[in-house]
Design a protein around this motif. Sequence first.
Motif, mmCIF file in Angstrom:
data_model
loop_
_atom_site.group_PDB
_atom_site.id
_atom_site.type_symbol
_atom_site.label_atom_id
_atom_site.label_comp_id
_atom_site.label_asym_id
_atom_site.label_seq_id
_atom_site.Cartn_x
_atom_site.Cartn_y
_atom_site.Cartn_z
ATOM 1 N N ALA A 154 -3.659 49.870 14.019
ATOM 2 C CA ALA A 154 -3.972 51.254 14.378
ATOM 3 C C ALA A 154 -5.457 51.544 14.173
ATOM 4 C CB ALA A 154 -3.117 52.212 13.549
ATOM 5 N N LEU A 155 -6.027 51.039 13.069
ATOM 6 C CA LEU A 155 -7.448 51.256 12.805
ATOM 7 C C LEU A 155 -8.295 50.625 13.893
ATOM 8 C CD1 LEU A 155 -9.693 52.258 10.893
ATOM 9 C CD2 LEU A 155 -9.579 50.037 9.751
ATOM 10 N N GLY A 156 -7.959 49.402 14.299
ATOM 11 C CA GLY A 156 -8.721 48.745 15.348
ATOM 12 C C GLY A 156 -8.690 49.504 16.654
ATOM 13 N N ASN A 157 -7.557 50.101 16.991
ATOM 14 C CA ASN A 157 -7.455 50.833 18.251
ATOM 15 C C ASN A 157 -8.236 52.143 18.216
ATOM 16 O OD1 ASN A 157 -5.823 49.176 20.006
ATOM 17 N ND2 ASN A 157 -4.159 49.513 18.568
ATOM 18 N N VAL A 158 -8.248 52.818 17.063
ATOM 19 C CA VAL A 158 -9.037 54.051 16.951
ATOM 20 C C VAL A 158 -10.522 53.747 17.140
ATOM 21 C CG1 VAL A 158 -9.786 55.862 15.366
ATOM 22 C CG2 VAL A 158 -7.370 55.273 15.519
ATOM 23 N N LEU A 159 -11.017 52.703 16.477
ATOM 24 C CA LEU A 159 -12.436 52.375 16.578
ATOM 25 C C LEU A 159 -12.784 51.812 17.954
ATOM 26 C CD1 LEU A 159 -13.048 50.861 13.031
ATOM 27 C CD2 LEU A 159 -13.681 53.125 13.887
ATOM 28 N N THR A 160 -11.861 51.074 18.564
ATOM 29 C CA THR A 160 -12.106 50.573 19.917
ATOM 30 C C THR A 160 -12.125 51.716 20.917
ATOM 31 O OG1 THR A 160 -11.040 48.471 19.375
ATOM 32 C CG2 THR A 160 -11.286 48.992 21.695
ATOM 33 N N ALA A 161 -11.234 52.694 20.742
ATOM 34 C CA ALA A 161 -11.250 53.873 21.619
ATOM 35 C C ALA A 161 -12.575 54.618 21.494
ATOM 36 C CB ALA A 161 -10.085 54.792 21.272
ATOM 37 N N MET A 162 -13.107 54.703 20.278
ATOM 38 C CA MET A 162 -14.410 55.347 20.078
ATOM 39 C C MET A 162 -15.504 54.579 20.812
ATOM 40 S SD MET A 162 -16.608 55.642 16.547
ATOM 41 C CE MET A 162 -16.882 53.854 16.594
ATOM 42 N N GLU A 163 -15.528 53.264 20.656
ATOM 43 C CA GLU A 163 -16.552 52.461 21.316
ATOM 44 C C GLU A 163 -16.427 52.536 22.834
ATOM 45 O OE1 GLU A 163 -15.834 48.629 19.708
ATOM 46 O OE2 GLU A 163 -16.784 49.052 17.768
ATOM 47 N N ASP A 164 -15.200 52.712 23.312
ATOM 48 C CA ASP A 164 -14.956 52.740 24.752
ATOM 49 C C ASP A 164 -15.327 54.071 25.391
ATOM 50 O OD1 ASP A 164 -13.973 51.636 27.210
ATOM 51 O OD2 ASP A 164 -12.119 52.784 26.944
ATOM 52 N N THR A 165 -15.241 55.163 24.634
ATOM 53 C CA THR A 165 -15.397 56.489 25.250
ATOM 54 C C THR A 165 -16.629 57.264 24.800
ATOM 55 O OG1 THR A 165 -13.972 57.464 23.544
ATOM 56 C CG2 THR A 165 -12.905 56.724 25.576
ATOM 57 N N ALA A 166 -17.166 56.983 23.610
ATOM 58 C CA ALA A 166 -18.313 57.762 23.128
ATOM 59 C C ALA A 166 -19.510 57.565 24.065
ATOM 60 C CB ALA A 166 -18.682 57.337 21.708
ATOM 61 N N GLY A 167 -20.008 58.662 24.599
ATOM 62 C CA GLY A 167 -21.165 58.615 25.489
ATOM 63 C C GLY A 167 -20.866 58.170 26.902
ATOM 64 N N ARG A 168 -19.618 57.794 27.191
ATOM 65 C CA ARG A 168 -19.315 57.256 28.522
ATOM 66 C C ARG A 168 -19.510 58.285 29.616
ATOM 67 N NH1 ARG A 168 -13.460 54.723 29.485
ATOM 68 N NH2 ARG A 168 -12.904 56.933 29.368
ATOM 69 N N MET A 169 -19.198 59.557 29.336
ATOM 70 C CA MET A 169 -19.366 60.576 30.364
ATOM 71 C C MET A 169 -20.832 60.769 30.745
ATOM 72 S SD MET A 169 -18.866 64.181 28.311
ATOM 73 C CE MET A 169 -17.297 63.702 27.628
ATOM 74 N N TYR A 170 -21.744 60.280 29.906
ATOM 75 C CA TYR A 170 -23.171 60.370 30.204
ATOM 76 C C TYR A 170 -23.733 59.043 30.714
ATOM 77 C CZ TYR A 170 -22.260 64.235 27.028
ATOM 78 O OH TYR A 170 -21.709 65.345 26.409
ATOM 79 N N ALA A 241 -4.397 53.884 1.130
ATOM 80 C CA ALA A 241 -5.801 53.814 1.520
ATOM 81 C C ALA A 241 -5.937 53.433 2.985
ATOM 82 C CB ALA A 241 -6.544 52.810 0.642
ATOM 83 N N TYR A 242 -5.062 52.561 3.488
ATOM 84 C CA TYR A 242 -5.136 52.192 4.908
ATOM 85 C C TYR A 242 -4.821 53.389 5.801
ATOM 86 C CZ TYR A 242 -4.326 49.982 9.377
ATOM 87 O OH TYR A 242 -4.392 49.661 10.711
ATOM 88 N N ALA A 243 -3.795 54.161 5.419
ATOM 89 C CA ALA A 243 -3.495 55.377 6.183
ATOM 90 C C ALA A 243 -4.701 56.321 6.165
ATOM 91 C CB ALA A 243 -2.257 56.068 5.608
ATOM 92 N N GLY A 244 -5.363 56.403 4.999
ATOM 93 C CA GLY A 244 -6.565 57.222 4.913
ATOM 94 C C GLY A 244 -7.684 56.659 5.767
ATOM 95 N N ALA A 245 -7.789 55.338 5.871
ATOM 96 C CA ALA A 245 -8.827 54.718 6.696
ATOM 97 C C ALA A 245 -8.639 55.067 8.169
ATOM 98 C CB ALA A 245 -8.822 53.206 6.498
ATOM 99 N N VAL A 246 -7.403 55.094 8.627
ATOM 100 C CA VAL A 246 -7.143 55.449 10.022
ATOM 101 C C VAL A 246 -7.578 56.888 10.292
ATOM 102 C CG1 VAL A 246 -5.352 55.769 11.774
ATOM 103 C CG2 VAL A 246 -5.255 53.793 10.232
ATOM 104 N N ARG A 247 -7.260 57.786 9.385
ATOM 105 C CA ARG A 247 -7.657 59.188 9.566
ATOM 106 C C ARG A 247 -9.167 59.353 9.419
ATOM 107 N NH1 ARG A 247 -2.763 58.567 8.659
ATOM 108 N NH2 ARG A 247 -1.128 60.073 9.150
ATOM 109 N N ALA A 248 -9.761 58.591 8.518
ATOM 110 C CA ALA A 248 -11.218 58.631 8.388
ATOM 111 C C ALA A 248 -11.890 58.100 9.651
ATOM 112 C CB ALA A 248 -11.661 57.826 7.169
ATOM 113 N N ALA A 249 -11.287 57.098 10.285
ATOM 114 C CA ALA A 249 -11.833 56.558 11.528
ATOM 115 C C ALA A 249 -11.769 57.598 12.644
ATOM 116 C CB ALA A 249 -11.074 55.298 11.930
ATOM 117 N N LEU A 250 -10.696 58.379 12.689
ATOM 118 C CA LEU A 250 -10.608 59.455 13.685
ATOM 119 C C LEU A 250 -11.720 60.482 13.486
ATOM 120 C CD1 LEU A 250 -6.730 59.974 13.688
ATOM 121 C CD2 LEU A 250 -8.110 59.149 15.609
ATOM 122 N N ALA A 251 -11.970 60.835 12.226
ATOM 123 C CA ALA A 251 -13.047 61.785 11.935
ATOM 124 C C ALA A 251 -14.413 61.186 12.256
ATOM 125 C CB ALA A 251 -12.979 62.207 10.464
#
Length: 321
Positions: A154-170, A241-251
Amino acid sequence: MSLTPLSVSAGSVATRRFFLVGYLPTYAGIWFLLALVWAGAPGEGLDPSRAWRTMTRLGAGEIMLTALAVILTAVVTAPLQLSLVRLLEGSWPRWLGVGLGVRWQRVRKRRMAEAALLPQDEEPTPAAVQRAGAADARLRRCFPAADHLLRPTALGNVLTAMEDTAGRMYGMDAVVAWPRLYPVLGAAARAVVDDRRDNLDTSARLTVMGFVVAVASAVLLMRSGWWALLALLPLLVSLVAYAGAVRAALAYAEAVHMAFDLHRFDLLRALRLPGPSDMEAETKANEALCDLWRQGIATSLAYEHRDQDGEATGTTARQHG
């Protein structure tokens, strides 16, 4: 301008990060293992009062040596922090079940996508529309759009989604643009990004440290009967802590998106490039820049130089690549 406030601020930020990310998880793990040893592990029975007596009788020199060992361990493992996060993202050998993890994450993504669909057999109610919208937002934040980018955690997918979409609209590729954008962030934006990244790294370090301590505790308590259940405590810390890491990754992902929204033009100014006239021109220019940074593809850039008052003094065309 005096550099002293900046130096103090940078030093305090670095000290806080070292304490949260490196020192505190290491300190907790080492002391838990020491307490088990002082209580009689490895052995057939544990005496918690013995551990307490040993801790209360420690001399100043012993405490200093223990603190030094914790600090050295934290310093030595600090360069491994990114590797720890990558490990939790799912960067494992294939024989450890990467394919199985990806299949499970694909199932999770499909269920979330189904929850984002509106009912087709009846008129959707406002509540149904709201639920579908919230599910769609979670889907975009938790998973990359393309299935081939799915990671086994789950953590890998959150961070990959960020890398895939952050700034893409620009027209920006976050992977190559972020190392250049981060240095030009404003103080407020950088504080938010750093705070959320520290939370992510702290949770990741606690996850790994908790698991390592759980394994070490299980070995120490193999002959201790029911006391072996104490090994579940650091394991529980690791899971939480892993559950917290996933939520921290979303933030953290939200903060990175914010940085692109608010400070992408600061990057253009730092590169001495003129501002775009509209969204289409911005997207094309940013795509050309990212192609240059990623692959060295030649592009023609018109620099905009400014005088001491910040007024543009003209543009100069340059070929790069």
